[in-house]
Write a protein that holds these residues in place. Structure first.
Motif, PDB file in Angstrom:
ATOM      1  N   GLN A  63       0.889  -1.172   0.000  1.00  0.00           N
ATOM      2  CA  GLN A  63       0.000   0.000   0.000  1.00  0.00           C
ATOM      3  C   GLN A  63       0.915   1.206   0.000  1.00  0.00           C
ATOM      4  OE1 GLN A  63      -3.576  -0.574   1.110  1.00  0.00           O
ATOM      5  NE2 GLN A  63      -3.324  -2.773   1.248  1.00  0.00           N
ATOM      6  N   VAL A  64       1.102   1.806  -1.180  1.00  0.00           N
ATOM      7  CA  VAL A  64       2.124   2.833  -1.353  1.00  0.00           C
ATOM      8  C   VAL A  64       1.486   4.218  -1.416  1.00  0.00           C
ATOM      9  CG1 VAL A  64       4.061   3.591  -2.772  1.00  0.00           C
ATOM     10  CG2 VAL A  64       3.481   1.146  -2.657  1.00  0.00           C
ATOM     11  N   ALA A  65       2.058   5.163  -0.681  1.00  0.00           N
ATOM     12  CA  ALA A  65       1.615   6.560  -0.736  1.00  0.00           C
ATOM     13  C   ALA A  65       2.833   7.443  -0.954  1.00  0.00           C
ATOM     14  CB  ALA A  65       0.925   6.956   0.566  1.00  0.00           C
ATOM     15  N   GLY A  66       2.642   8.567  -1.640  1.00  0.00           N
ATOM     16  CA  GLY A  66       3.721   9.527  -1.836  1.00  0.00           C
ATOM     17  C   GLY A  66       3.888  10.403  -0.601  1.00  0.00           C
ATOM     18  N   LEU A  67       4.972  11.200  -0.599  1.00  0.00           N
ATOM     19  CA  LEU A  67       5.234  12.073   0.540  1.00  0.00           C
ATOM     20  C   LEU A  67       4.071  13.053   0.773  1.00  0.00           C
ATOM     21  CD1 LEU A  67       7.722  11.978   2.351  1.00  0.00           C
ATOM     22  CD2 LEU A  67       8.728  13.798   0.976  1.00  0.00           C
ATOM     23  N   ASP A  68       3.481  13.539  -0.315  1.00  0.00           N
ATOM     24  CA  ASP A  68       2.384  14.506  -0.167  1.00  0.00           C
ATOM     25  C   ASP A  68       1.144  13.879   0.470  1.00  0.00           C
ATOM     26  OD1 ASP A  68       3.636  16.825  -1.282  1.00  0.00           O
ATOM     27  OD2 ASP A  68       3.560  15.803  -3.220  1.00  0.00           O
ATOM     28  N   ASP A  69       1.062  12.578   0.432  1.00  0.00           N
ATOM     29  CA  ASP A  69      -0.097  11.856   0.979  1.00  0.00           C
ATOM     30  C   ASP A  69       0.192  11.276   2.363  1.00  0.00           C
ATOM     31  OD1 ASP A  69      -2.277  12.032  -0.553  1.00  0.00           O
ATOM     32  OD2 ASP A  69      -1.806  10.313  -1.844  1.00  0.00           O
ATOM     33  N   ILE A  70       1.302  11.689   2.962  1.00  0.00           N
ATOM     34  CA  ILE A  70       1.772  10.967   4.147  1.00  0.00           C
ATOM     35  C   ILE A  70       0.810  11.077   5.323  1.00  0.00           C
ATOM     36  CG2 ILE A  70       3.208  12.843   5.089  1.00  0.00           C
ATOM     37  CD1 ILE A  70       5.282  10.571   5.731  1.00  0.00           C
ATOM     38  N   ASN A  71       0.166  12.223   5.483  1.00  0.00           N
ATOM     39  CA  ASN A  71      -0.716  12.357   6.651  1.00  0.00           C
ATOM     40  C   ASN A  71      -1.931  11.450   6.547  1.00  0.00           C
ATOM     41  OD1 ASN A  71       0.622  14.340   8.385  1.00  0.00           O
ATOM     42  ND2 ASN A  71       0.451  15.631   6.572  1.00  0.00           N
ATOM     43  N   ARG A  72      -2.424  11.282   5.337  1.00  0.00           N
ATOM     44  CA  ARG A  72      -3.519  10.329   5.154  1.00  0.00           C
ATOM     45  C   ARG A  72      -3.010   8.912   5.427  1.00  0.00           C
ATOM     46  NH1 ARG A  72      -4.640   6.999   1.502  1.00  0.00           N
ATOM     47  NH2 ARG A  72      -3.100   7.812   0.028  1.00  0.00           N
ATOM     48  N   ALA A  73      -1.808   8.608   4.935  1.00  0.00           N
ATOM     49  CA  ALA A  73      -1.276   7.244   5.070  1.00  0.00           C
ATOM     50  C   ALA A  73      -1.030   6.869   6.531  1.00  0.00           C
ATOM     51  CB  ALA A  73       0.016   7.107   4.261  1.00  0.00           C
ATOM     52  N   ILE A  74      -0.458   7.797   7.300  1.00  0.00           N
ATOM     53  CA  ILE A  74      -0.125   7.423   8.686  1.00  0.00           C
ATOM     54  C   ILE A  74      -1.356   7.418   9.584  1.00  0.00           C
ATOM     55  CG2 ILE A  74       2.248   8.281   8.531  1.00  0.00           C
ATOM     56  CD1 ILE A  74       1.428  10.666  10.231  1.00  0.00           C
ATOM     57  N   SER A  75      -2.465   7.966   9.086  1.00  0.00           N
ATOM     58  CA  SER A  75      -3.688   7.989   9.884  1.00  0.00           C
ATOM     59  C   SER A  75      -4.652   6.875   9.503  1.00  0.00           C
ATOM     60  CB  SER A  75      -4.409   9.329   9.713  1.00  0.00           C
ATOM     61  OG  SER A  75      -3.544  10.375  10.062  1.00  0.00           O
ATOM     62  N   GLY A  76      -4.302   6.121   8.473  1.00  0.00           N
ATOM     63  CA  GLY A  76      -5.198   5.074   8.009  1.00  0.00           C
ATOM     64  C   GLY A  76      -5.365   3.996   9.053  1.00  0.00           C
ATOM     65  N   ILE A  77      -6.583   3.508   9.205  1.00  0.00           N
ATOM     66  CA  ILE A  77      -6.776   2.408  10.138  1.00  0.00           C
ATOM     67  C   ILE A  77      -6.163   1.156   9.526  1.00  0.00           C
ATOM     68  CG2 ILE A  77      -8.814   3.307  11.299  1.00  0.00           C
ATOM     69  CD1 ILE A  77     -10.456   1.448   9.429  1.00  0.00           C
ATOM     70  N   ALA A  78      -5.751   0.253  10.391  1.00  0.00           N
ATOM     71  CA  ALA A  78      -5.100  -0.963   9.918  1.00  0.00           C
ATOM     72  C   ALA A  78      -6.010  -1.716   8.960  1.00  0.00           C
ATOM     73  CB  ALA A  78      -4.744  -1.841  11.105  1.00  0.00           C
ATOM     74  N   SER A  79      -5.411  -2.221   7.913  1.00  0.00           N
ATOM     75  CA  SER A  79      -6.162  -2.899   6.868  1.00  0.00           C
ATOM     76  C   SER A  79      -6.736  -4.219   7.360  1.00  0.00           C
ATOM     77  CB  SER A  79      -5.223  -3.148   5.699  1.00  0.00           C
ATOM     78  OG  SER A  79      -5.479  -4.374   5.109  1.00  0.00           O
ATOM     79  N   ARG A  80      -7.805  -4.644   6.713  1.00  0.00           N
ATOM     80  CA  ARG A  80      -8.387  -5.936   7.056  1.00  0.00           C
ATOM     81  C   ARG A  80      -7.492  -7.085   6.594  1.00  0.00           C
ATOM     82  NH1 ARG A  80     -14.222  -4.897   4.627  1.00  0.00           N
ATOM     83  NH2 ARG A  80     -12.807  -4.125   3.054  1.00  0.00           N
ATOM     84  N   ASN A  81      -6.445  -6.747   5.864  1.00  0.00           N
ATOM     85  CA  ASN A  81      -5.542  -7.788   5.378  1.00  0.00           C
ATOM     86  C   ASN A  81      -4.415  -8.085   6.357  1.00  0.00           C
ATOM     87  OD1 ASN A  81      -6.956  -8.097   2.952  1.00  0.00           O
ATOM     88  ND2 ASN A  81      -5.937  -6.285   2.105  1.00  0.00           N
ATOM     89  N   GLY A  82      -4.463  -7.458   7.534  1.00  0.00           N
ATOM     90  CA  GLY A  82      -3.457  -7.734   8.549  1.00  0.00           C
ATOM     91  C   GLY A  82      -2.053  -7.627   8.002  1.00  0.00           C
ATOM     92  N   GLY A  83      -1.203  -8.575   8.373  1.00  0.00           N
ATOM     93  CA  GLY A  83       0.191  -8.538   7.977  1.00  0.00           C
ATOM     94  C   GLY A  83       0.457  -8.874   6.516  1.00  0.00           C
ATOM     95  N   PHE A  84      -0.601  -9.206   5.772  1.00  0.00           N
ATOM     96  CA  PHE A  84      -0.394  -9.373   4.327  1.00  0.00           C
ATOM     97  C   PHE A  84      -0.197  -8.028   3.646  1.00  0.00           C
ATOM     98  CE2 PHE A  84      -2.601 -13.318   5.497  1.00  0.00           C
ATOM     99  CZ  PHE A  84      -1.819 -14.253   4.857  1.00  0.00           C
TER     100      PHE A  84
END
Ligand SMILES: [Zn+2]
Length: 369
Positions: A341-362
């Motif tokens: 799940q890749v995000a750019g630097l400009d998207d970092i605040n959205r990325a670090i705030s995302g709730i953990a995925s339902r795919n767990g450690g996958f």
């Protein structure tokens, strides 16, 4: 290569990181500078940092403002004048493990035991860590970072930078498993098998000859995905269905597993750890690499009579990093199951705030500066 770079700067925990233009680091002495192509991210990092002082008051964060980013990978673009084994153009993973380099622990190859031991781009282990942050102020959430040459692990040409960002979790699981002794023919209980560390440990168990894996987590659909990795060798159990210890013993003629890895997160209960560790056989090893904090009541007589070993393990060393790269290059460890799940630097605040995925450690969370 200009004199400046873009970086995601955290000024205050709880506030968004700001994308700023800052001075680009240069390579001093035995350091290298790496152009960051991908940096692994702790799932739901913003929430973890917001709870930091409650969960882990003894682990200092770097003085703010700071640039975070734990598991960077990229291309060496500059080396210090004393660097002879690493060259510009080398593709590398940069371990965040920093230490003084000169104490008996460091000289013995046990940097994790150094009293300056610090995770660059994340947190420190004691008050000396700020000294390290002053020397290496950049984690991987920026375009270029300086790192000591001892932190660099060259990766195979065939390994993607996204895959390389997983080496931190893989290495943590790997180093812990090696503390269980020779692995072929052994059985492993993983408490927290569907998470980032748990999936890593499962893949490594399959690669290193662990013949039976007892995978425990809560989510049944994720557990089924874990089991599908090797149905003949992996048995799964939801911790919502009763005692983990009782289940493992029921699968092993009352004996228990040879060793256990606990990978549960910060919010897991100590009771879950306590229950699972009693699913380890007499003479077995219980190794903690999870985030559960607090005082665990342990029956010392049981510990003695059963000759149990309770072991803490933190991170891994550079040599183990190279072993991992080879395990992955050869195909013994198959990382194609990862969903980046890749995000750019400009998207970092959205990325670090995302709730953990339902795919767990996958899932594997990556910032690509
Ligand atoms: Zn040291």
């Amino acid at each position: 290569m200009g004199q400046t770079m873009r970086a995601a700067v955290m000024h205050r925990v709880g506030e968004p990181m700001r994308i700023e233009t800052v001075a680009r680091p240069t390579a001093r002495a035995t350091d290298v500078v790496v152009q960051v192509k991908a940096c692994g991210m702790v799932p739901n990092l913003a929430n973890v940092l917001a709870n930091w002082s409650t969960w882990y008051p003894h682990h200092p964060l770097p003085r703010l403002p700071a640039v975070f980013g734990l598991d960077p990978a990229g291309i060496v673009c500059e080396v210090g004048e004393q660097v002879i084994g690493i060259a510009p153009g080398d593709r590398v993973y940069v371990s965040p493990a920093r230490s003084c380099g000169a104490c008996p622990a460091c000289l013995g190859g046990e940097r994790t035991r150094c009293n300056h031991y610090t995770f660059n781009g994340y947190f420190g282990f004691q008050k000396n860590s700020q000294t390290i942050y002053d020397l290496y102020p950049h984690g991987g959430f920026c375009e270029y970072m300086a790192a000591p040459q001892y932190a660099v692990v060259k990766i195979a040409d065939t390994m993607s930078f996204n895959d390389a960002t997983r080496l931190g979790y893989m290495g943590t699981a790997y180093s812990a498993m090696k503390k269980a002794g020779p692995l072929p023919g052994k059985s492993m209980l993983i408490n927290g098998a569907s998470g980032t560390l748990g999936i890593s440990a499962t893949l490594l168990g399959l690669a290193t000859g662990v013949t039976r894996i007892f995978a425990v987590a809560r989510n049944r659909s994720l557990l089924e995905r874990v089991r599908a990795l090797a149905p003949g060798r992996i048995e799964v159990f939801s911790s919502e269905d009763g005692s983990v210890a009782d289940w493992v013993r029921s699968r092993t003629e009352g004996q228990g597993a040879d060793f256990m890895l606990d990978t549960l997160g910060a919010v897991a209960s100590l009771a879950a750890f306590d229950d699972a560790m009693h699913g380890v056989r007499r003479g077995g090893r219980i190794i903690n690499i999870g985030g559960t904090a607090g005082h665990l009541p342990v029956d010392l007589k049981w510990l003695m009579d059963e000759q149990m070993q309770l072991i803490g393990s933190v991170w891994f060393n550079g040599a183990e990093g190279y072993e991992l790269v080879e395990l992955i290059r050869s195909g013994a460890v198959d990382l194609t199951i990862l969903e980046h799940q890749v995000a750019g630097l400009d998207d970092i605040n959205r990325a670090i705030s995302g709730i953990a995925s339902r795919n767990g450690g996958f899932s594997n969370y990556v910032i690509a500066p």
